[in-house]
Design an enzyme around this catalytic site. Sequence first.
Site, PDB file in Angstrom:
ATOM      1  N   TYR A 118       0.875  -1.081  -0.083  1.00  0.00           N
ATOM      2  CA  TYR A 118      -0.240   0.163   0.108  1.00  0.00           C
ATOM      3  C   TYR A 118       0.867   1.319  -0.003  1.00  0.00           C
ATOM      4  O   TYR A 118       0.353   2.064  -0.036  1.00  0.00           O
ATOM      5  CB  TYR A 118      -0.907   0.113   1.173  1.00  0.00           C
ATOM      6  CG  TYR A 118      -2.257  -0.681   0.882  1.00  0.00           C
ATOM      7  CD1 TYR A 118      -3.102  -0.393   0.049  1.00  0.00           C
ATOM      8  CD2 TYR A 118      -2.296  -2.009   1.504  1.00  0.00           C
ATOM      9  CE1 TYR A 118      -4.095  -1.166  -0.225  1.00  0.00           C
ATOM     10  CE2 TYR A 118      -3.499  -2.708   1.399  1.00  0.00           C
ATOM     11  CZ  TYR A 118      -4.462  -2.294   0.364  1.00  0.00           C
ATOM     12  OH  TYR A 118      -5.632  -3.018   0.063  1.00  0.00           O
ATOM     13  N   GLU A 161      -6.054 -29.175   8.841  1.00  0.00           N
ATOM     14  CA  GLU A 161      -6.052 -28.680   7.624  1.00  0.00           C
ATOM     15  C   GLU A 161      -7.047 -27.889   7.242  1.00  0.00           C
ATOM     16  O   GLU A 161      -6.873 -26.725   6.673  1.00  0.00           O
ATOM     17  CB  GLU A 161      -5.804 -29.811   6.525  1.00  0.00           C
ATOM     18  CG  GLU A 161      -5.641 -29.211   5.104  1.00  0.00           C
ATOM     19  CD  GLU A 161      -5.653 -30.457   4.170  1.00  0.00           C
ATOM     20  OE1 GLU A 161      -5.750 -30.263   2.702  1.00  0.00           O
ATOM     21  OE2 GLU A 161      -5.299 -31.762   4.375  1.00  0.00           O
ATOM     22  N   ASP A 177      -6.013 -34.060   5.260  1.00  0.00           N
ATOM     23  CA  ASP A 177      -6.712 -35.254   4.144  1.00  0.00           C
ATOM     24  C   ASP A 177      -6.057 -36.187   3.748  1.00  0.00           C
ATOM     25  O   ASP A 177      -4.590 -36.075   3.868  1.00  0.00           O
ATOM     26  CB  ASP A 177      -7.167 -34.524   2.976  1.00  0.00           C
ATOM     27  CG  ASP A 177      -8.239 -33.267   3.065  1.00  0.00           C
ATOM     28  OD1 ASP A 177      -8.963 -33.535   4.232  1.00  0.00           O
ATOM     29  OD2 ASP A 177      -8.309 -32.340   2.126  1.00  0.00           O
TER      30      ASP A 177
END
Length: 363
Positions: A107, A193, A244
Site C-alpha cells: 500500500y 488442515e 486429508d
Amino acid sequence: MTSDWVISRMEAIFEDQVDAMERCEDDGKLAICMRIRPRNSVVPAPFQGEHDAEPASGEASVRMRTIRFPGKSTPEAWKYTVITRILELIHEALISGVAITKRDIYYRQPDLFVTQSVVDRCVDDLAFTFGVPRSLLNVSAAAKGLVLGNFTIVRADGAAMNGLSEKEGVLVPNIVPTDTLNLRSVEFVLVVEKEATFRTLASSNLKDSGILLTAKGYPDIATRSFLRTISTTNSTLPLFALVDFDPDGLAILSTYTHGSASLAHENAALSVPSIQWLGIKSQDVSALEGVHARQGLLKLTKRDRGLAQRMLGNEVFGEGGLEGEWRNELLVMLMLGVKAEIQILEAREGGVVEWVKKRLGLV
C-alpha cells in the site's frame, strides 16, 4: 547474523547502483543479482539451518539471475524498479526499527506493485538472496490462520490475550521474545488442515484442554512460527496433525514438520519435527462402513498423481527417507487410486469430534 549485517548488504547494493550511474558506460548498466529461490513449495525439503550461515554466492549449486535497468524488456525494467523500491522500504524500516508487513509495503505504492503477490514474492526472494529469515528484514507475517484454546499471551506492557476470547478462534498472533506464552492448561495441540473441520471441532469442548490451530490449507509463516513457539515453550507437549488422505494433505504435514523448499532459508526456525500424524490414514478409509461412507471417496486426479510421484522422489518421502510411513501411505493412494477428505469422518458415529477424542485418548 544481525539486522546491521542486512543493512550493510542493502547499502552495498545501493552504492553499486550509484557507481554504475556515475560510470555511464555500456558495462555500467544498473543491475541487481538475486539468488533463485525454488518455487516448488509443495514438495518439502528437510531443514538444514541455512539461515545460520552467510549466503554462499560462489557455490555452484546456487543459481543466480541478474535483473538490469533499463534491461532487455519493459517487464525487466519494471522488476528492477519493484525490487529497488522494496529494498528502500525495508531499509527504512530497519533503520527506524519499525516492523512492517508485506501488506504495508504494497500500500505504499500499489500503482507500481500492481498486486500483493508481487510484493510477497519479492520479499521472500530478497530474504533468500541475503540468506536470512524474513524477521531480520523487519517484515512481519500477516496471519491467515486461526487458533483457539486454553492459553494466554502476556505482552511486555501487561496486556493479555486469552485464546478462548472468541468462540470461533482468533487470527494467529505474532509472539515476540518479550511476550510470555502460558500453556499450563494445555494438554495437546491439534493442527487441522481444513477451516471447516476446525470450526466443527471448535464447537466441542476440545478447546478447553487443548489448542486447535488451522492455516486453512498450506501453512503460512505466521502459523508455522506460532506452532514452533509452542513446541519450544513446552517441548513435552504432544502435537498432532489432522489432514486429508491425499498428496496435498501429506505435503501440508511435511511443511509443518520439515519445512518447504521455497523457504528453505527459514525452515530451521519454523519446522516442528515433533508433530505426530493423527490421520486420516489408509486404515481410517478402509474402516469406513456403508454405501454413504464409501461414496465420500474420491478418485486421484492427474495432478494428484503427478504431485505424489514428485514427492516420492524427495528426501522426506524417498525410499529409505525420513518418513517411511508417509511414503507407504502415498504408495497406497497410488495403488488404490483414491483419496479422502477429513469430512468423510462425519459418516462415522459421533462424527469427526468423537473420532478425534478417541484418537487422543480423551474418551
